[in-house]
Design a protein around this motif. Structure first.
Motif, PDB file in Angstrom:
ATOM      1  N   THR A 176       0.835  -1.215  -0.060  1.00 33.11           N
ATOM      2  CA  THR A 176       0.131  -0.108  -0.250  1.00 33.11           C
ATOM      3  C   THR A 176       0.841   1.282   0.000  1.00 33.11           C
ATOM      4  N   TYR A 177       0.902   2.157  -0.989  1.00 30.25           N
ATOM      5  CA  TYR A 177       1.370   3.196  -0.874  1.00 30.25           C
ATOM      6  C   TYR A 177       0.650   4.350  -0.995  1.00 30.25           C
ATOM      7  N   PHE A 178       0.536   5.247   0.342  1.00 30.12           N
ATOM      8  CA  PHE A 178      -0.320   6.181   0.452  1.00 30.12           C
ATOM      9  C   PHE A 178      -1.701   6.008   0.173  1.00 30.12           C
ATOM     10  N   GLY A 179      -2.253   4.909   0.342  1.00 31.35           N
ATOM     11  CA  GLY A 179      -3.714   4.597  -0.148  1.00 31.35           C
ATOM     12  C   GLY A 179      -3.877   3.690  -1.556  1.00 31.35           C
ATOM     13  N   GLN A 180      -2.617   3.881  -2.490  1.00 29.23           N
ATOM     14  CA  GLN A 180      -2.864   3.343  -3.744  1.00 29.23           C
ATOM     15  C   GLN A 180      -1.914   1.780  -3.617  1.00 29.23           C
ATOM     16  N   GLU A 181      -2.677   1.043  -4.494  1.00 30.25           N
ATOM     17  CA  GLU A 181      -1.790  -0.125  -4.820  1.00 30.25           C
ATOM     18  C   GLU A 181      -0.572   0.035  -5.417  1.00 30.25           C
ATOM     19  N   ALA A 182       0.319  -0.446  -5.179  1.00 22.48           N
ATOM     20  CA  ALA A 182       1.795  -0.611  -5.715  1.00 22.48           C
ATOM     21  C   ALA A 182       2.574  -1.880  -5.516  1.00 22.48           C
TER      22      ALA A 182
END
Length: 434
Positions: A176-182
């Protein structure tokens, strides 16, 4: 400031201070020896137990193995000592005592299995054999970097956290990258291609890659260190030339600079620079030679990938490093260019050691329309890679490149039975700590 004298530099008549680990204590009655080890070797410290200060003798002879000590004294010539000299001590200071019960024996007198060694890597690397492997690995990396610079490359560092996988698929570690999928990056492939379209033109990178593969074998890792190369205005043949050059440079450097380490590993005559140019077999020729060995239960046909058994059969037949070129297009990734007059044939190549594959590379597709078509043919959405594909609309030169793992190179060079021997702290399906 490190003002100690290394054990290997001790000369008779000098008053010195050495610091290191207690390798061994031997009490022969009336005389005792403390063996101190540092990164350059070992030195003997002699205690005449009836003639020296009692507290000095007690400190120097009652210390536990692998404790860290500092010894000040005079160096005397002693032909019977392992290094021809010994220290007559004035003082011994225990800088850090070690527990008497050690999880493994760094002297190697008692064997430890690989799992125990990896759990206690700090202790393990105090042994001569383990330390030698990583000193050789360091030499390999320096040689490769020096070779790249000699052919005009710029070293780069690319992101390890990405929005999409390099080649799609499910072999990705999500986060999880600041609420985004990474994802953790599988390869710097796309980024290094973008750099050959910049003013840098010719680049290399040495860095980690992460692959969520389910393998649990002696030659697979989930985190590995890759050596990547990419250059504008060359084709796959020239890329193979550079690839062969880096391997030769690595072997030459180890042969020239690692005599002591190779002797420690009992490999003095086993690691030699390849004398002949690496043969370049087409995929079709490789299939024919493998089938001709009669080693496989079933004959290979066009389009088959090479199994471990097939690689071994061909490696035994060739007897050294070799390239396999002109692979079927369907086996290679979307960014590998196909022959215009035979779209079923790609300009991809692999460099093989007799034991296993080392390198994957090829000429890249630099034409925008053909690149997008390659995405679609492999079931990938070009829009998910828009940051990459759009740059091919602004003048991307013909280019080629390759990548190989440092660990596999060291493993095959030294004949190590398990790739984890060539990694300080391996990451695989079972191992996340240390």
């Amino acid at each position: 400031m490190d003002d100690r004298t290394h054990t290997a530099d001790a000369e008779p008549g000098e008053r010195i201070t050495v610091a290191g680990w207690v390798h061994e204590v031997r009490d022969l009655g009336g005389i005792a020896f403390l063996i101190v080890r540092d990164r350059t070797g070992k030195i003997q410290v002699k205690f005449a137990t009836d003639e020296m200060d009692e507290s000095l003798v007690e400190t120097g002879t009652n210390v536990s193995r692998e404790s860290v000590v500092s010894v000040t004294g005079t160096v005397e010539e002693e032909p019977r000592a392992p290094t021809g000299v010994e220290i007559v001590p004035e003082s011994v200071e225990v800088l850090a005592p070690a527990d008497p019960e050690l999880p493994l024996d760094p002297t190697g007198k008692v064997d430890a299995d690989l799992s125990t060694r990896l759990d206690n890597r700090t202790l393990d690397l105090r042994s001569g054999e383990s330390k030698a492997i990583f000193e050789i690995r360091s030499t390999v990396l320096k040689a490769v970097r020096d070779y790249f610079r000699s052919v005009g490359c710029t070293e780069i560092n690319t992101p390890k956290i990405v929005a999409t996988g390099t080649e799609g698929g499910t072999e990705l570690f999500p986060l999880t990258y600041f609420g985004q999928e990474a994802f953790m990056n599988q390869s710097p492939q796309l980024f290094k291609q973008l750099m050959v379209g910049s003013g840098l033109e010719r680049v290399f990178e040495v860095g980690p890659i992460f692959r969520a593969e389910e393998h649990n074998t002696p030659r697979h890792l989930n985190e590995a260190t890759m050596i990547d190369f990419e250059s504008a205005f060359i084709d796959h043949h020239e890329a193979m030339d550079v690839c062969e050059g880096t391997l030769r440079a690595a072997y030459e450097a180890v042969e020239a600079n690692c005599h002591e380490q190779l002797e420690t590993l009992d490999l003095t005559d086993a690691v030699t620079v390849p004398q002949q140019e690496f043969p370049r077999l087409t995929y079709e020729e490789a299939i024919e030679r493998i089938n001709a060995t009669g080693e496989l239960d079933e004959q290979l046909v066009w389009g088959d990938d090479l199994s471990t058994e097939a690689e071994k059969a061909l490696g035994d037949d060739v007897g050294g490093h070799y390239f396999i070129t002109d692979w079927p297009s369907e086996i290679k990734p979307f960014y590998i260019q196909d022959y215009d007059d035979d779209p079923d044939l790609s300009k991809g190549f692999d460099l093989m050691h007799p034991r296993m594959e080392l390198v994957s590379g090829g000429q890249r597709e630099h034409r925008y329309d053909e690149l997008v078509a390659g995405f679609e043919q492999q079931g990938l959405d070009p829009e998910a890679f828009e940051y990459y594909t759009k740059m091919f609309r602004y003048g991307m030169p013909p280019h080629a490149g390759w990548a190989y793992g440092v660990e596999r190179l060291v493993m095959t060079m030294l004949g190590l039975p398990n790739i984890r021997e060539a990694v300080l702290f391996p990451r695989d399906r079972q191992r996340l700590s240390p």
